[in-house]
Design an enzyme around this catalytic site. Structure first.
Site, short mmCIF file in Angstrom:
data_model
loop_
_atom_site.label_atom_id
_atom_site.label_comp_id
_atom_site.label_asym_id
_atom_site.label_seq_id
_atom_site.Cartn_x
_atom_site.Cartn_y
_atom_site.Cartn_z
N LYS A 21 0.83 -1.21 0.00
CA LYS A 21 0.00 0.00 0.00
C LYS A 21 0.86 1.26 0.00
O LYS A 21 0.68 2.15 -0.83
CB LYS A 21 -0.91 0.00 1.24
CG LYS A 21 -1.57 1.33 1.51
CD LYS A 21 -2.51 1.27 2.70
CE LYS A 21 -1.89 1.44 4.06
NZ LYS A 21 -1.60 2.82 4.46
N ASN A 22 1.79 1.33 0.95
CA ASN A 22 2.51 2.59 1.13
C ASN A 22 3.54 2.86 0.04
O ASN A 22 3.96 4.01 -0.13
CB ASN A 22 3.12 2.65 2.53
CG ASN A 22 2.04 2.79 3.60
OD1 ASN A 22 0.91 3.16 3.28
ND2 ASN A 22 2.39 2.49 4.84
N CYS A 116 -5.74 8.19 8.86
CA CYS A 116 -6.09 7.42 10.06
C CYS A 116 -5.89 8.27 11.31
O CYS A 116 -4.99 9.09 11.38
CB CYS A 116 -5.20 6.19 10.16
SG CYS A 116 -5.80 4.81 9.21
N ARG A 121 -0.07 14.39 13.44
CA ARG A 121 0.79 14.10 12.28
C ARG A 121 1.08 15.39 11.52
O ARG A 121 0.45 15.69 10.52
CB ARG A 121 0.13 13.05 11.38
CG ARG A 121 -0.04 11.74 12.09
CD ARG A 121 -0.80 10.73 11.26
NE ARG A 121 0.01 10.07 10.27
CZ ARG A 121 -0.44 9.14 9.44
NH1 ARG A 121 -1.69 8.80 9.47
NH2 ARG A 121 0.37 8.59 8.57
N ASP A 312 3.28 0.02 12.29
CA ASP A 312 2.06 -0.48 11.65
C ASP A 312 1.69 -1.90 12.10
O ASP A 312 0.59 -2.36 11.82
CB ASP A 312 2.19 -0.43 10.11
CG ASP A 312 2.28 1.00 9.61
OD1 ASP A 312 1.89 1.92 10.35
OD2 ASP A 312 2.76 1.19 8.48
N VAL A 334 6.77 6.01 17.49
CA VAL A 334 6.60 6.72 16.22
C VAL A 334 5.38 7.64 16.25
O VAL A 334 5.48 8.81 15.89
CB VAL A 334 6.52 5.72 15.04
CG1 VAL A 334 6.32 6.46 13.73
CG2 VAL A 334 7.78 4.85 14.98
N ARG A 404 -9.16 -0.18 3.71
CA ARG A 404 -8.23 0.85 3.23
C ARG A 404 -6.89 0.24 2.88
O ARG A 404 -6.17 0.77 2.02
CB ARG A 404 -8.00 1.91 4.31
CG ARG A 404 -9.18 2.78 4.58
CD ARG A 404 -8.83 3.81 5.59
NE ARG A 404 -7.85 4.74 5.03
CZ ARG A 404 -7.69 5.99 5.42
NH1 ARG A 404 -8.43 6.47 6.37
NH2 ARG A 404 -6.78 6.74 4.85
N1 EPU Z 1 6.33 13.90 11.75
C1 EPU Z 1 6.63 15.18 12.16
N2 EPU Z 1 6.71 16.15 11.21
C2 EPU Z 1 6.54 15.90 9.89
C3 EPU Z 1 6.25 14.59 9.48
C4 EPU Z 1 6.14 13.60 10.43
O1 EPU Z 1 6.78 15.42 13.35
O2 EPU Z 1 6.64 16.83 9.08
C5 EPU Z 1 6.19 12.84 12.77
C6 EPU Z 1 4.78 12.28 12.79
O3 EPU Z 1 3.95 13.08 13.58
C7 EPU Z 1 4.97 10.91 13.37
C8 EPU Z 1 6.35 10.53 12.85
O4 EPU Z 1 6.98 11.73 12.41
O5 EPU Z 1 4.98 10.97 14.76
C9 EPU Z 1 6.36 9.52 11.73
O6 EPU Z 1 5.61 10.00 10.64
P1 EPU Z 1 5.99 9.72 9.12
O7 EPU Z 1 6.04 11.01 8.42
O8 EPU Z 1 7.18 8.82 9.06
O9 EPU Z 1 4.73 8.89 8.68
P2 EPU Z 1 3.89 9.09 7.35
O10 EPU Z 1 4.77 9.33 6.20
O11 EPU Z 1 2.77 10.01 7.61
C10 EPU Z 1 3.99 6.57 6.68
C11 EPU Z 1 3.00 5.49 6.40
C12 EPU Z 1 2.32 5.09 7.71
C13 EPU Z 1 3.39 4.59 8.66
C14 EPU Z 1 4.45 5.68 8.87
C15 EPU Z 1 5.61 5.26 9.74
C16 EPU Z 1 2.32 6.04 4.15
C17 EPU Z 1 1.25 6.49 3.24
N3 EPU Z 1 2.01 5.97 5.46
O12 EPU Z 1 3.25 7.65 7.22
O13 EPU Z 1 1.44 4.03 7.39
O14 EPU Z 1 2.81 4.28 9.91
O15 EPU Z 1 4.98 6.08 7.58
O16 EPU Z 1 6.20 4.11 9.24
O17 EPU Z 1 3.41 5.71 3.71
C18 EPU Z 1 -0.40 2.61 7.77
O18 EPU Z 1 -0.09 2.03 6.71
O19 EPU Z 1 -1.27 2.16 8.58
C19 EPU Z 1 0.26 3.87 8.09
C20 EPU Z 1 -0.24 4.73 8.98
#
Ligand code: EPU
Length: 424
Positions: A21-22, A116, A121, A312, A334, A404
């Site tokens: 998915k991601n 989610c 975030r 995850d 995380v 999803r």
């Molecule tokens: N964060 C910040 N500032 C930012 C961006 C992120 O503080 O500008 C913090 C977030 O608040 C969080 C942490 O960094 O506490 C990790 O967030 P990250 O940006 O790594 O996550 P993401 O890119 O929003 C992706 C996956 C998630 C997965 C996370 C961590 C996708 C579409 N989503 O999210 O997937 O949990 O990386 O591995 O790639 C899921 O599949 O259920 C899912 C939530």
């Protein structure tokens, strides 16, 4: 939509894991950077992918599902740069169009994304990165506006190795002249997949999969990479989180389950933890055989960015630890609100105490079927774990959240011997 599960059936047989998915979500956005057509294989047909494709169409792109799992994407020369609010709110990954549009058009406008409900975030790291590359970034009335002012390569240190920020910066950097360096970059396999795709489309990127990624933007690249007559073909990696979830299903209720279409090195942190709880995992070339031969033992889990244990899979592991002998401690490092499933598991008999980013799980307990609610995608998977191992019937509400991210979950589990069906 509800999922109704009768607990107690033993799982046996094989299951084929879908594309990640991601990885698919970011590749769909990144397709806008390729001047020619893009053909993606191994794309999971799940709700989040369909939502991401609705955004492609709203921006002027063309989308065509061909045979099973094959997706054709193409973009016109002139495309829209404003993501519609009602579509962007549906999923967090809509934010990945920011980097893609910045590379292709030099500007983007999007509402702060949805997704989610798993905690705070923010987007600060994404925006800091774009700013360092000479983009003006403005937040107004819940919208993010990004516009190229003096685009050029930049050096960006991420305070936290955010997956989305690393992806957005990589994509945007392809479209600005000069070299961009991302330090403390995320190292997830999905980042490597994005880099491989972009390189295949004509970009120059090195270091993906390490914490230092270098992107050479091309001076004339602000209208994308490659030639309009070329087709970029790419196959999405298998979903390591779906694979890990099926390993946990097998641990909870399985006898012997073969998990096909996996890259086992992506699953190392998960295999190590499942070994700790007493599961036998035999690693084949692109498959795993998971066998449960005795009682489960408690273990401690710390979620961390890759190659640490994935956040995850934290909720499904919480459900599994309810069945294990002893006290297990989970520390979630995380996200700041990813323990909401604990209350639902307690309705089934779990003994879990949550304090801040720690959860303490006492086991083994007798889990009894109940009416519960999926609070997010992975919480939904955790409730399936509990329901498969529990006694009697479990009804999981808000099961559309599970759709999803898990392709044909009821069908796949039925084929393994579970009693599970959707009810409207
Ligand atoms: N964060 C910040 N500032 C930012 C961006 C992120 O503080 O500008 C913090 C977030 O608040 C969080 C942490 O960094 O506490 C990790 O967030 P990250 O940006 O790594 O996550 P993401 O890119 O929003 C992706 C996956 C998630 C997965 C996370 C961590 C996708 C579409 N989503 O999210 O997937 O949990 O990386 O591995 O790639 C899921 O599949 O259920 C899912 C939530």
């Amino acid at each position: 939509m509800k999922l109704v599960i009768q607990g107690g059936n033993a799982l046996r047989g094989s299951v084929k894991i879908s594309g990640a998915k991601n990885a698919a979500l970011v590749l769909i956005a990144a397709s806008a950077i390729a001047r020619g057509e893009v053909i993606l294989d191994n794309v999971p047909r799940i709700a989040d992918v369909e939502h991401q494709l609705e955004i492609v169409q709203a921006l002027g792109g063309r989308v065509e599902w061909q045979e099973q799992g094959r997706l054709l994407l193409s973009w016109p020369d002139q495309l829209d740069v404003a993501l519609p609010y009602h579509l962007a709110k549906k999923l967090r990954a809509s934010n990945l169009f920011l980097g893609a549009l910045a590379a292709r058009v030099g500007q983007a406008r999007m509402p702060l994304p949805g997704g989610c409900d798993i905690g705070f975030r923010p987007m600060d790291l994404h925006l800091k990165g774009l700013n360092a590359m000479g983009f003006d970034v403005e937040l107004e009335h819940g919208f993010i506006n990004v516009k190229a002012r003096e685009p050029r390569g930049g050096r960006i240190y991420l305070d936290f190795p955010s997956v989305g920020a690393t992806e957005n910066i990589m994509m945007a950097a392809v479209g600005v002249p000069g070299t961009t360096i991302v330090e403390n970059a995320a190292k997830e396999p999905e980042i490597v997949d994005l880099a491989s795709f972009l390189v295949g489309a004509g970009a120059t990127i090195s270091g993906a999969g390490t914490d230092l990624i270098k992107i050479e933007g091309h001076p004339a690249a602000s209208r994308g990479v490659g030639n309009s007559g070329e087709t970029t073909r790419f196959s999405v990696i298998p979903d390591r989180i779906e694979a890990g979830t099926y390993m946990i299903f097998a641990a909870a209720a399985g006898v012997e389950v073969t998990i096909e279409n996996v890259i086992s090195r992506h699953l190392q942190p998960v295999i190590a933890k499942l070994n700790d709880v007493g599961l036998e995992v035999a690693v084949g070339e692109d498959s795993l055989v998971v066998k449960r031969s005795g009682p489960l033992r408690a273990t401690d889990i710390k979620t961390l960015p890759y190659p640490g244990f994935p956040t995850d899979l934290q909720s499904p592991m919480m459900a599994l630890l309810c069945l294990a002998q002893g006290t297990g401690v989970i520390s979630e490092n995380v996200f700041d609100n990813r323990f909401r499933v604990a209350d639902e598991l307690k309705r089934m008999g779990a003994q879990i105490r949550v304090k801040g980013h720690l959860a303490v799980i006492e086991g083994p307990v007798r889990l009894l079927g109940a009416q519960v609610k999926a609070t997010d995608l992975r919480a939904g998977a955790a409730l399936i774990v509990a329901a498969l191992a529990g006694e009697g019937e479990t009804e999981i509400c808000q099961a559309e959240l599970i759709e999803r991210g898990y392709e044909k979950v009821a069908e796949k589990l039925c084929a393994l011997g579970a009693s599970i069906k959707y009810v409207d």
